[in-house]
Design an enzyme around this catalytic site. Structure first.
Site, PDB file in Angstrom:
ATOM      1  N   TYR A  38       0.796  -1.309  -0.135  1.00 32.72           N
ATOM      2  CA  TYR A  38      -0.284  -0.067   0.103  1.00 32.72           C
ATOM      3  C   TYR A  38       0.689   1.417   0.258  1.00 32.72           C
ATOM      4  CZ  TYR A  38      -3.559   2.858   0.556  1.00 32.72           C
ATOM      5  OH  TYR A  38      -5.408   3.682   0.265  1.00 32.72           O
ATOM      6  N   ARG A 218      -3.747   7.244 -10.220  1.00 25.02           N
ATOM      7  CA  ARG A 218      -3.184   5.655  -9.341  1.00 25.02           C
ATOM      8  C   ARG A 218      -4.529   5.430  -9.393  1.00 25.02           C
ATOM      9  NH1 ARG A 218      -5.875   5.328  -4.306  1.00 25.02           N
ATOM     10  NH2 ARG A 218      -4.771   3.679  -3.614  1.00 25.02           N
ATOM     11  N   ASN A 220      -6.415   2.209  -8.529  1.00 28.20           N
ATOM     12  CA  ASN A 220      -7.381   1.147  -7.145  1.00 28.20           C
ATOM     13  C   ASN A 220      -8.077   0.181  -7.363  1.00 28.20           C
ATOM     14  OD1 ASN A 220      -7.558   1.246  -4.351  1.00 28.20           O
ATOM     15  ND2 ASN A 220      -9.182   2.268  -3.954  1.00 28.20           N
ATOM     16  N   GLU A 260     -10.276   0.503 -10.635  1.00 31.02           N
ATOM     17  CA  GLU A 260     -10.081   2.223 -10.561  1.00 31.02           C
ATOM     18  C   GLU A 260      -9.548   3.254 -10.941  1.00 31.02           C
ATOM     19  OE1 GLU A 260     -12.178   3.561  -6.456  1.00 31.02           O
ATOM     20  OE2 GLU A 260     -13.911   2.292  -6.957  1.00 31.02           O
TER      21      GLU A 260
END
Lengths: 336, 141, 313
Positions: A38, A218, A220, A260
């Site tokens: 993460y 980014r 996800n 996403e």
């Protein structure tokens, strides 16, 4: 499109591979490492685009509009303070649609008189910039009905970032109604491990320092046990129960990798932050056809810490999922 | 020391007074206003208007009054962190129903509840929204 | 943003005896929008110079307008613009950035300007007037003749503006008084020479105004090392020593010896490649770490050690 040129064809092409290409091409595969980490995995985008039009445009917009029609209170929220930025977003997105896809969209602005034409849907929107009497919906709600992305406006206030407006039709198990008006930090409270080492503070600082006119992206990911894009917390009782139905036989059909593509953009005029979310789904049966993706996906699922698996809703069927992937691996090995 | 304004519902008068004494000892200029519940929005706006820049607001209120006052304070220019909730026992927590958005009251965050509006079985979480002044209730299937 | 715009000088106007107003435009490209308080960076022969935009962001007609006070001869940026730049000339400009945004959540905005420090407020006031928000201006200058935008302000914001042309002592006393008795919802903005800023900041502390309600322009000059020097690095945990050459970043050098430090932006803005410093001096070139964090940490993608440093890796 074109940005996600991740999918590379190597070696000889047979008919089966060609079919896969059309299904997998354009899917933003999220894993870059063979282990779960993460981190603030944002990268700058050049050119700075906030949205993407894909082949699913018409279908997704039809679904989006249906949801907005039926559940407006769930899918759109705004605070009065957001109005100026909403107007800015509307101009920005109409402009971007037209300049990046001139065959499909046209946008003209003469003084404050604006005309947007959507040739794909055969519609037009005529309005006067910053004149609410010329539009039937709030600007964010209106422009959101012409893009596939969910749109979130984070107000950049003297004491932090706040969620001040959003049009959210395709959330992954969260509620816009609950988080509206909240601080960025509190919104992310339920992400396990995220409060460690002031991580969320650093992400907030990163966002608050994004320069005007620049876009960061980014990816996800999560997993859904349906092929539905709209999985809000509000209807969890409807779609959440499918999690119990996964077996190592049907996992390939039921399970979808959900990615996403999230982009952050500093609005130059109002200094707030636009957060766009474009959701892609890929059925596990399709995913495993691409060997490198399959391997990477398997490794990530295997090494996922328990609390993250819980957060992403995978815990219930993780064993079945892993067994399915290992069975596939075994089949491939024997096939060789 | 920053100027302090304490707003206290009549039922928490004791706590409000205690806070006032404490802040006075710290050297702050303190003002305590007692309010009746249900609170009148206009009256609250009047109280919060034109407070010296830097004022800290401490609330001895619960339930809907607290949410209403907090929103009025934000509108009047108080930042999130300029509004503190005093230590008192309101005896209730608010749970935001994630299915129908109804805010339910409960005596404990430990026990699950049934939403009074949609009947969904809810598990209270520690995910708190100061905007809603409520904790998120997750559905139990 | 790394790219620059090629703009043409459309108009040059005398604002006062020492202040000129420059209007830039382009026939070819639409100029990027900007917000009130934004600045542009001009690329001049003597280096980059930043000037606040004075136009209304909501009424921008493909023009950037700046006002420049001449404080140098033609070897300096302002003198060069005054003496060597004429109508029709071309100039390279970095797109607008903004380190002085309006806090739109304010109920009331109060601006304190001295001298050429008025420029960001000209844009802010025009913007606030357009969107119908409440503000006031307190503007100190040595006299009406030297006061940039005096007539413009009188024409557009007369009822909201106070000018301070009196002697220094009296000026200070009056400005301090204008700062007093402010109420919640007010945000205060300061722009002017350091002495002016110091007096008002100090007074606002005395009045116990929280700093979050007081704003000054936070220019963050990117520290660019012109001539990077090699340096040595000790890794105390993995017990390795290596040199970072002048053409290499610390991040690359670490990767070369198989010490994997995660990274993303390579620009000193995302904070991913942070490492802890055990010992040694570091030139920080990032725009991410706070001053406190810089004491014990560095971003390996842009910052460099001096001589010899030790890292907790």
């Amino acid at each position: 499109m074109g940005y996600y040129g991740i999918f590379k064809i190597t070696g000889r092409l047979d008919v089966r591979e060609v079919i896969q290409v059309s299904r997998l091409n354009g899917f933003p595969f999220p894993f870059t490492k063979d282990q779960y980490t993460y981190s603030n995995n944002s990268v700058p985008l050049d050119p700075a685009k906030t949205i993407t039009v894909t082949a699913d445009y018409k279908n997704e917009l039809e679904l989006k509009r249906k949801l907005l029609q039926k559940h407006h209170h769930r899918c759109f929220r705004s605070l009065p303070l957001s109005m100026e930025s909403q107007w800015e977003i509307m101009l920005l997105l109409f402009n971007e649609l037209a300049s990046c896809n001139p065959e499909s969209f046209t946008f003209q602005k003469k003084g404050d008189e604006c005309l947007f034409q959507n040739h794909l849907l055969e519609e037009e929107e005529a309005f006067v910039f910053r004149d609410v009497s010329t539009i039937a919906l709030e600007p964010l709600d209106l422009v959101g009905r012409h893009v596939q992305e969910d749109l979130i406006l984070m107000g950049d206030r003297h004491n932090g970032l706040f969620l001040e407006a959003g049009q959210l039709c395709f959330p992954s198990n969260w509620s816009l109604a609950f988080v509206q008006g909240m601080e960025f930090k509190s919104i992310h409270n339920p992400v396990p491990g995220i409060q460690n080492d002031g991580f969320i503070d650093k992400v907030e600082r990163f966002i608050s320092k994004i320069r005007p006119g620049t876009v960061w992206e980014r990816k996800n990911w999560s997993i859904t046990v349906t092929n539905m894009l709209d999985t809000p917390l509000e209807t969890y009782s409807v779609w959440g129960k499918h999690r119990q139905e996964v077996t190592c036989e049907n996992a390939g059909d039921l399970i979808h990798l959900r990615v996403e593509v999230q982009r952050l953009f500093r609005l130059p005029m109002n200094h707030d932050v636009l957060f766009t979310i474009h959701t892609y789904l890929l059925q596990l049966n399709d995913l495993i056809q691409q060997e490198s993706w399959f391997k990477s996906f398997y490794q990530n699922i295997k090494t996922l810490p328990e609390e993250i698996a819980e957060y992403k809703g995978i815990s219930t069927y993780r064993t079945e999922l892993i067994r399915f992937l290992e069975n596939h691996m075994e089949k491939e090995r024997r096939g060789q | 020391m920053r100027p302090i304004l304490i707003l206290s519902e009549v039922r928490f008068k004791k706590d409000g007074l205690k806070e006032k004494e404490l802040q006075k000892e710290n050297g702050s200029s303190v003002e305590l206003k007692l309010i009746d519940s249900p609170v009148d929005r206009k009256k609250i706006e009047q109280i919060l208007k034109d407070k010296p820049l830097g004022t800290m607001l401490i609330l001895y209120t619960g339930g809907a009054a607290r949410k209403r006052i907090r929103r009025a304070a934000n509108s009047a220019g108080f930042s999130h962190e300029d509004v503190r909730i005093g230590k008192m026992d309101t005896g209730t927590y608010c749970i935001f129903c994630s299915q129908c958005h109804r805010i339910n009251r409960t005596a404990s965050l430990e026990k699950s509840i049934i939403c009074i509006s949609c009947g969904q079985h809810l598990e209270p979480s520690n995910h708190y929204s100061s905007f809603q002044d409520a904790y998120l209730g997750y559905p139990i299937l | 943003m790394a790219y620059t715009l090629q703009l043409t000088v459309k108009k040059i106007e005398h604002e006062t005896d020492t202040i000129k107003k420059f209007t830039f435009t382009s026939d070819e490209i639409p100029l990027p929008p900007f917000g009130a308080g934004a600045h542009v960076t001009l690329h001049l022969p003597m280096g980059k110079r930043q000037y606040s935009l004075v136009n209304n962001p909501l009424e921008m007609k493909n023009e950037y307008v700046i006002a420049v006070k001449k404080i140098s001869d033609h070897n300096g940026g302002s003198g060069y613009l005054h003496e060597c730049i004429g109508q029709g000339d071309n100039i390279s400009v970095s797109p607008p950035d903004n380190f002085f945004p309006l806090r739109t959540e304010a109920k009331h905005h109060v601006f304190f300007a001295a001298g050429i420090g008025i420029t960001p407020f000209v844009s802010m006031m025009a913007y606030l007037k357009t969107i119908g928000r409440s503000f006031e201006l307190h503007y100190a200058a040595s006299g009406e003749r030297e006061c940039a935008f005096h007539r413009h302000i009188q024409n557009h914001f007369r009822s909201k503006s106070t000018f301070y042309f009196m002697k220094r002592e009296e000026k200070i006393a009056k400005l301090k008084k204008a700062l007093q008795n402010r109420t919640m919802g007010t945000h205060i903005y300061l722009c002017g020479p350091p002495a002016f800023m110091d007096i008002l900041l100090e007074h606002s502390h005395k009045l116990r105004y929280p700093e979050k309600f007081i704003h000054e322009e936070q220019f963050q000059p990117a520290v660019l090392i012109e001539n990077p020097q090699p340096f040595f690095v000790n890794l105390v945990k993995t017990k390795k020593t290596f040199m970072v050459s002048s053409g290499q970043t610390l991040l690359d050098a670490l990767h070369e010896i198989d010490i994997y430090v995660p990274y993303t932006c390579r620009m000193g803005v995302c904070g991913t490649c942070e490492v802890e410093i055990e010992e040694g001096d570091v030139v920080h070139c990032d725009s991410f770490l706070t001053e406190e964090e810089k004491v014990g940490n560095m971003l390996t993608c842009v910052s460099r050690g001096i001589g010899h440093i030790k890292l907790r890796l």
